[in-house]
Design a protein around this motif. Structure first.
Motif, PDB file in Angstrom:
ATOM      1  N   ASP A  75       0.652  -0.995   0.155  1.00 52.10           N
ATOM      2  CA  ASP A  75       0.036   0.024  -0.054  1.00 52.10           C
ATOM      3  C   ASP A  75       0.899   1.223  -0.056  1.00 52.10           C
ATOM      4  O   ASP A  75       2.128   0.938  -0.135  1.00 52.10           O
ATOM      5  CB  ASP A  75      -1.227  -0.008   1.059  1.00 52.10           C
ATOM      6  CG  ASP A  75      -0.360  -0.029   2.570  1.00 52.10           C
ATOM      7  OD1 ASP A  75       0.673   0.427   2.777  1.00 52.10           O
ATOM      8  OD2 ASP A  75      -0.945  -0.146   3.498  1.00 52.10           O
ATOM      9  N   GLN A  76       0.287   2.435  -0.080  1.00 52.14           N
ATOM     10  CA  GLN A  76       1.066   3.750  -0.127  1.00 52.14           C
ATOM     11  C   GLN A  76       2.022   3.800   1.328  1.00 52.14           C
ATOM     12  O   GLN A  76       2.763   4.913   1.226  1.00 52.14           O
ATOM     13  CB  GLN A  76       0.200   4.665   0.001  1.00 52.14           C
ATOM     14  CG  GLN A  76      -0.399   4.917  -1.591  1.00 52.14           C
ATOM     15  CD  GLN A  76       0.644   5.095  -2.555  1.00 52.14           C
ATOM     16  OE1 GLN A  76       0.925   4.370  -3.296  1.00 52.14           O
ATOM     17  NE2 GLN A  76       1.425   6.371  -2.721  1.00 52.14           N
ATOM     18  N   ASP A  77       1.881   3.087   2.186  1.00 55.46           N
ATOM     19  CA  ASP A  77       2.793   3.147   3.267  1.00 55.46           C
ATOM     20  C   ASP A  77       3.961   1.918   3.358  1.00 55.46           C
ATOM     21  O   ASP A  77       4.529   1.803   4.393  1.00 55.46           O
ATOM     22  CB  ASP A  77       2.111   3.032   4.731  1.00 55.46           C
ATOM     23  CG  ASP A  77       0.916   4.054   4.941  1.00 55.46           C
ATOM     24  OD1 ASP A  77       1.548   5.370   4.772  1.00 55.46           O
ATOM     25  OD2 ASP A  77      -0.188   4.114   5.439  1.00 55.46           O
ATOM     26  N   ALA A  78       4.061   1.504   2.284  1.00 56.43           N
ATOM     27  CA  ALA A  78       5.104   0.325   1.974  1.00 56.43           C
ATOM     28  C   ALA A  78       4.651  -0.842   2.873  1.00 56.43           C
ATOM     29  O   ALA A  78       5.608  -1.508   3.261  1.00 56.43           O
ATOM     30  CB  ALA A  78       6.345   0.721   2.076  1.00 56.43           C
ATOM     31  N   LYS A  79       3.377  -0.838   3.429  1.00 56.12           N
ATOM     32  CA  LYS A  79       2.878  -2.057   3.919  1.00 56.12           C
ATOM     33  C   LYS A  79       2.316  -3.443   3.187  1.00 56.12           C
ATOM     34  O   LYS A  79       1.617  -2.999   2.163  1.00 56.12           O
ATOM     35  CB  LYS A  79       2.181  -1.559   5.257  1.00 56.12           C
ATOM     36  CG  LYS A  79       2.585  -0.821   6.039  1.00 56.12           C
ATOM     37  CD  LYS A  79       1.669  -0.545   7.452  1.00 56.12           C
ATOM     38  CE  LYS A  79       2.505  -0.097   8.381  1.00 56.12           C
ATOM     39  NZ  LYS A  79       2.279   1.477   8.771  1.00 56.12           N
ATOM     40  N   ASN A  80       2.351  -4.349   3.567  1.00 56.45           N
ATOM     41  CA  ASN A  80       2.032  -5.654   2.808  1.00 56.45           C
ATOM     42  C   ASN A  80       0.537  -5.383   2.792  1.00 56.45           C
ATOM     43  O   ASN A  80      -0.252  -5.333   3.726  1.00 56.45           O
ATOM     44  CB  ASN A  80       2.634  -6.911   3.318  1.00 56.45           C
ATOM     45  CG  ASN A  80       3.840  -7.201   3.204  1.00 56.45           C
ATOM     46  OD1 ASN A  80       4.462  -6.422   2.413  1.00 56.45           O
ATOM     47  ND2 ASN A  80       4.461  -8.091   3.767  1.00 56.45           N
ATOM     48  N   VAL A  81      -0.184  -5.826   1.715  1.00 60.99           N
ATOM     49  CA  VAL A  81      -1.726  -6.182   1.201  1.00 60.99           C
ATOM     50  C   VAL A  81      -1.846  -7.683   1.205  1.00 60.99           C
ATOM     51  O   VAL A  81      -0.738  -8.312   0.751  1.00 60.99           O
ATOM     52  CB  VAL A  81      -1.987  -5.265   0.110  1.00 60.99           C
ATOM     53  CG1 VAL A  81      -2.048  -3.804   0.716  1.00 60.99           C
ATOM     54  CG2 VAL A  81      -1.515  -5.789  -0.885  1.00 60.99           C
TER      55      VAL A  81
END
Length: 126
Positions: A70-76
């Protein structure tokens, strides 16, 4: 054609002086969220907007998409793997650069060029 998310979006800038560019974008309100300036790259963020600064890595600025983030560089949880995405886009008639080994897993990338010559990088990190 089936629509899918390409993941996080950013602009990757080919910069001449990463320190000068970092200072400029920090003045605009961006802060560093990743990268290694000693290696010539930084990722900066301001709200949902992400830019990458790359010194000596790209010839031109390019659009970048990161499947699986996602836009926070967190895995989806659910995303279209870069290999499936490349296969689908090639089947739709786009020139998708060097093919990724379909039997591989994890991080991989490919590039496209839009009709105006702008590079588009599809870069999966997981």
């Amino acid at each position: 054609m089936t629509q899918s998310s390409l993941g996080a979006f950013s602009i990757s800038l080919a910069v001449k002086d990463i320190e000068a560019s970092k200072t400029f974008y920090e003045t605009l309100g961006f802060s560093t969220m990743g990268g290694d300036q000693a290696q010539g790259w930084l990722i900066l963020k301001n709200g949902p907007t992400i830019i990458g600064l790359f010194q000596g890595m790209f010839e031109k600025n390019c659009l970048t998409f990161n499947p699986g983030w996602d836009q926070d560089a967190k895995n989806v949880d659910e995303f279209e793997d870069v290999r499936a995405l490349q296969k689908r886009l090639a089947a739709a008639g786009l020139e998708v650069g060097e093919l990724i080994d379909a039997s591989s897993e994890g991080p991989a990338h490919f590039t496209l060029t839009d009709p105006d010559g702008n590079p588009v990088l599809i870069d999966q990190h997981r």
